[in-house]
Design a protein around this motif. Structure first.
Motif, short mmCIF file in Angstrom:
data_model
loop_
_atom_site.label_atom_id
_atom_site.label_comp_id
_atom_site.label_asym_id
_atom_site.label_seq_id
_atom_site.Cartn_x
_atom_site.Cartn_y
_atom_site.Cartn_z
N SER A 55 2.18 16.06 4.73
CA SER A 55 2.61 15.50 3.44
C SER A 55 4.11 15.67 3.26
O SER A 55 4.82 14.74 2.85
CB SER A 55 1.87 16.19 2.29
OG SER A 55 0.49 16.04 2.40
N PHE A 67 6.80 12.64 3.35
CA PHE A 67 7.63 12.37 2.17
C PHE A 67 9.10 12.26 2.56
O PHE A 67 9.83 11.38 2.05
CB PHE A 67 7.43 13.48 1.14
CG PHE A 67 8.30 13.37 -0.07
CD1 PHE A 67 8.01 12.44 -1.07
CD2 PHE A 67 9.43 14.17 -0.22
CE1 PHE A 67 8.82 12.32 -2.19
CE2 PHE A 67 10.24 14.06 -1.34
CZ PHE A 67 9.94 13.14 -2.33
N LEU A 119 2.41 6.94 3.60
CA LEU A 119 2.32 8.39 3.42
C LEU A 119 0.90 8.88 3.66
O LEU A 119 0.69 9.90 4.34
CB LEU A 119 2.77 8.77 2.01
CG LEU A 119 2.72 10.26 1.66
CD1 LEU A 119 3.59 11.08 2.61
CD2 LEU A 119 3.16 10.48 0.21
N GLN A 133 4.73 2.22 0.68
CA GLN A 133 5.15 3.60 0.93
C GLN A 133 3.99 4.57 0.74
O GLN A 133 3.83 5.51 1.53
CB GLN A 133 6.30 3.99 0.00
CG GLN A 133 7.63 3.32 0.34
CD GLN A 133 8.17 3.76 1.69
OE1 GLN A 133 7.96 3.09 2.70
NE2 GLN A 133 8.88 4.88 1.70
N SER A 134 3.17 4.33 -0.26
CA SER A 134 2.02 5.21 -0.49
C SER A 134 1.01 5.12 0.64
O SER A 134 0.46 6.15 1.09
CB SER A 134 1.34 4.86 -1.82
OG SER A 134 2.20 5.12 -2.90
#
Length: 299
Positions: free
Chosen positions: A97, A101, A208, A204-205
């Motif tokens: 994570s 990020f 990720l 982007q989510s």
């Protein structure tokens, strides 16, 4: 979905029958146990590279995060196997994570370089804190600590079945992702991220989440590798262990569920036999990769 399920169950059944029928010699039984756990690592890498299209050169960070989380918790804190694996999964998810990020602030070649840099930081940290990690020498997980529900995981037969179970869990997670709407969005991002963004997806989510899932599976594989084979060392955090899963996926077929297994088997035995021929065995590996890249781009 049913055809895919039958195909993958058939492949797993073949791997099970090879052991049940006693086809493997002791040597190949040990090799295939390693291959299955490493292929699980390849499955994790494939989710990021094969499905999302993000090229990472730092996946050894996630593999070693799980490896050291489980190994150190057993070595220093006397955790049992169940506790150490849960800890390894949690730490791998947290690390992936954090890295995701930060790394997703870049794109393309920059993303690749940033992941490599983070991986090297982890490798050098392992060497620097040698009083805890035992540095480049590494440490052995004692046989008495490798017992799970009265099963001795150092036993070659139990180890093989455990490795097969680990790999099976990973490919079924991969298969579920591939057939889900989430997986289809990842493929859309891989093919054309701008179009996926235009359609309203938070690119982007999704990227990720892809990194977190990929890193967590890779960390889980690392934890299982250390427990099954009883060794934790800095070599698993080196650049080579970021390159290997890329080679496995490229040779087996990026974006395919069984590709990492096929690529791992091929690469494992290619290196094994080539190293008997010459000390410069990576030249043979490089030539093989070049041939695959030129004439079999889908693996």
């Amino acid at each position: 979905m049913r055809k895919d399920l039958i195909l993958h169950l058939s492949a797993l059944s073949v791997l099970l029958l090879l052991e049940l029928l006693g086809v493997f010699s002791d040597y190949h039984q040990g090799n295939f146990a390693r291959i299955l756990v490493l292929a699980a690592y390849g499955v994790g890498y494939n989710i990021l590279f094969g499905y999302t299209g993000l090229l990472s050169l730092g996946h050894a960070l996630f593999f070693s995060a799980g490896l050291y989380a489980s190994g150190l918790s057993i070595y220093h804190l006397d955790y049992d196997i169940g506790q150490s694996i849960i800890l390894a999964i949690g730490i791998s998810a947290f690390v992936s994570s954090l890295i995701g990020f930060l790394a997703l602030r870049t794109i393309g070649v920059s993303f690749m370089i940033v992941t490599l840099m983070f991986s090297q930081i982890a490798y050098l940290s392992i060497l620097y804190f040698g009083s805890i990690t035992r540095g480049d020498e590494g440490f052995v997980i004692q046989q008495s600590s490798r017992v799970f529900f009265s099963l001795d995981l150092s036993n070659p037969t139990i180890r093989y079945y455990s490795a097969l179970l680990i790999f099976s869990l990973c490919i079924f997670v991969n298969l579920w992702i591939a057939k889900s709407s989430f997986g289809r969005v990842l493929v859309a991002i891989r093919e054309n991220s701008d179009r996926a963004l235009m359609l309203g997806y938070n690119v982007q989510s999704y990227k990720l989440l892809s990194i977190i899932i990929s890193g967590t599976i890779s960390g889980f594989a690392g934890a299982c590798y250390g427990i099954l084979f009883g060794y934790v060392g800095a070599s698993f955090a080196a650049v080579s262990y970021s390159i290997f899963p890329l080679l496995w996926v490229l040779i087996g077929g990026a974006g395919t569920v069984l590709g990492p297994l096929v690529g791992t088997i091929f690469m494992f035995y290619l290196i094994d036999y080539a190293s008997d021929i010459t000390d410069a065995y990576m030249i043979i590996v490089g030539l093989s990769l070049l041939i695959v890249t030129l004439f079999a781009r889908r693996g």
